[in-house]
Write an enzyme that holds these catalytic residues in place. Sequence first.
Site, PDB file in Angstrom:
ATOM      1  N   ARG A   1       0.730  -1.202   0.244  1.00 41.92           N
ATOM      2  CA  ARG A   1      -0.104   0.082   0.122  1.00 41.92           C
ATOM      3  C   ARG A   1       0.896   1.229  -0.078  1.00 41.92           C
ATOM      4  NH1 ARG A   1      -5.187  -1.755   1.862  1.00 41.92           N
ATOM      5  NH2 ARG A   1      -5.708  -3.738   0.686  1.00 41.92           N
TER       6      ARG A   1
ATOM      7  N   GLU B   1       0.865   4.324   0.705  1.00 39.76           N
ATOM      8  CA  GLU B   1      -0.108   5.377   1.521  1.00 39.76           C
ATOM      9  C   GLU B   1       0.829   5.869   2.783  1.00 39.76           C
ATOM     10  OE1 GLU B   1      -3.071   3.187   3.447  1.00 39.76           O
ATOM     11  OE2 GLU B   1      -4.311   2.894   1.442  1.00 39.76           O
TER      12      GLU B   1
ATOM     13  N   ARG C   1      -0.572   1.736  13.162  1.00 35.42           N
ATOM     14  CA  ARG C   1      -1.373   0.606  12.585  1.00 35.42           C
ATOM     15  C   ARG C   1      -1.137   0.696  11.181  1.00 35.42           C
ATOM     16  NH1 ARG C   1      -7.921   1.194  12.833  1.00 35.42           N
ATOM     17  NH2 ARG C   1      -8.054   3.051  11.332  1.00 35.42           N
ATOM     18  N   HIS C   2      -0.386   1.263  10.623  1.00 34.52           N
ATOM     19  CA  HIS C   2      -0.339   1.118   8.797  1.00 34.52           C
ATOM     20  C   HIS C   2       1.085   0.836   8.776  1.00 34.52           C
ATOM     21  CE1 HIS C   2      -4.091   3.656   9.149  1.00 34.52           C
ATOM     22  NE2 HIS C   2      -4.224   2.999   7.964  1.00 34.52           N
TER      23      HIS C   2
ATOM     24  N   GLU D   1     -10.468  -1.718  13.041  1.00 36.38           N
ATOM     25  CA  GLU D   1     -10.588  -2.465  12.109  1.00 36.38           C
ATOM     26  C   GLU D   1      -9.640  -3.714  11.753  1.00 36.38           C
ATOM     27  OE1 GLU D   1     -10.138  -3.631   7.946  1.00 36.38           O
ATOM     28  OE2 GLU D   1      -9.923  -1.279   8.029  1.00 36.38           O
TER      29      GLU D   1
ATOM     30  N   SER E   1     -12.044  -6.308   6.099  1.00 34.59           N
ATOM     31  CA  SER E   1     -13.049  -5.723   5.399  1.00 34.59           C
ATOM     32  C   SER E   1     -13.223  -6.777   4.173  1.00 34.59           C
ATOM     33  CB  SER E   1     -12.238  -4.367   4.686  1.00 34.59           C
ATOM     34  OG  SER E   1     -13.067  -3.903   3.875  1.00 34.59           O
TER      35      SER E   1
ATOM     36  N   ARG F   1      -1.850  -6.653  12.077  1.00 33.67           N
ATOM     37  CA  ARG F   1      -3.060  -5.868  12.772  1.00 33.67           C
ATOM     38  C   ARG F   1      -3.752  -6.898  13.802  1.00 33.67           C
ATOM     39  NH1 ARG F   1      -6.667  -1.319   9.944  1.00 33.67           N
ATOM     40  NH2 ARG F   1      -4.527  -0.747   9.384  1.00 33.67           N
TER      41      ARG F   1
END
Length: 537
Positions: A306, A308, A314-315, A460, A463, A511
């Site tokens: 990712r 991002e 948490r990323h 979360e 998903s 996670r």
Amino acid sequence: MSEPTEQIPPAEDKGPSKSALKKAAKEAEKKKKAEERAAKLAEEAKKREESEVDVAAGLYGPLPLNQSQSRPKRERVQISTLSSRAGQNVLLRARVHTSRAQGNKMVFLNLRQRTDSVQALILAGEKVSKQMLKWAASLADESIVLVEGSVVQTTEPIKSASVPDVEIHVSQIHLISGLDGRLPFTVEDANRPENDNDSAEVQTKRVLLDTRLNNRVIDLRTQTSQAVFRLQSGIGDLFREYLSQHGFIEIHSPKLQGAATESGASVFKVNYFKGDAFLAQSPQLAKQMAIAADFERVYEIGPVFRAEDSNTHRHMTEFIGLDLEMSIEEHYHEVMEMLDGMLKNIFKGLRDRYKKEIEVVQQQFPADDFKWREGPEGTLVLTFHQAVDILVEDGVPREDLDDFSTENEKRLGRLIKAKYDTDYYIIDKFPMALRPFYTMPDPNDPTLSNSYDFFMRGEEILSGAQRIHDPQLLCEKMRSKGVNPDSMKPYVDAFRMGCPPHGGGGIGLERVLMLFLKLNNIRRASLFPRDPKRLEP
């Protein structure tokens, strides 16, 4: 007019007196002779020691470099088994966790294997020389040694060792691998509990997360890290076991793709010969195409990328995804229930199989045990609108809840824990606007979708949704999200050739582990974490 002031010359500095100089010279001479006598005595003691017959010759010292030059069949034991071996002579390889010499008569070693440790005692005697004691006392912490000795029951528990009821009385000790340089920090310091009420001295010795990650190999030696990654391995095993028992097969999809999976904004573009490729954001396309190929039920454990720029607890830019996809007969809740059963199987498996490892982690990261509903009432499932209502009742403005921010996610988790006494729950029926193009819309309200998120401790971790298997509807949704169907023609063609209704989900392994253990930062659950600021080690 006043008279001029008479200037008095300063007194002449005559320096130290002759007697003081004579006295200082005598003191210096006396000190010099004392130092010479001490050096002479030390040299004589050294010569006496060297001239003494070393009764332990061959029972200690460095081993030759292991180049697999021989293979003697000698049983090696694990520290974890020593409690049942009292009275036996054993051979084991371990690291020197700590060492302590007590005079010139004995040396205590704390020997470590992964999460296990035991005390070893080297005691002067007929077969243990002063030279052997001196050499053993000089071993650096983290050296790897081969130790032989007898297992002796202790009269009192040894609190500094995980095996408290026995110790090893060493008869032989050899160095397999020493240290070439200084440790950036001690494993002992890295194992200290994360407690804000620590003394100033302990606070000073605490090893910061960046320091740990910059020297990850040392940090991974700690009992806490060893336990964390045993639990990570356990999650993978439990994921595979459950899905294999329910008719799934494991697939391995490519991580180089010709198009972005969901959107071009969060993918890594790489040079690919004369063109470009993208690192896969998930195995989403491959999973769905496998269903179109009649695989029926598939799962994958693999890296996910990712792009991002999220520097949060948490990323990460690369993590391990636990993904599954399955065909459905009637309703997408078949998939949601499969995912729920799988996750609860993981939680139970960790609790039942890895009790010791969880206790080791909790010594450094104290936390309440993770709670989920195991009774007949089943997992708590709320709709997105119901979750919004809970937050609104707690004072959050409804207009701020088109989507859940991290802060509101955590707030919801606290409210649900207080009301329902569970750390684990599902939110169903997310707004269509929040989901990717391949999500199936709700048949009764097109603003909603047949999609769900799973949560642990208010964050979360999964998903998923029913996917669109109709090619016309899929193309329509792609265009509405700004995606040209022609740019993903092989994917769309899979549905043009007939595909059953299906759904699935994607889970972040690290996670789940972070939240189950409450480690507070996902990097502690990643072997060598990758984020926007870290590409090594």
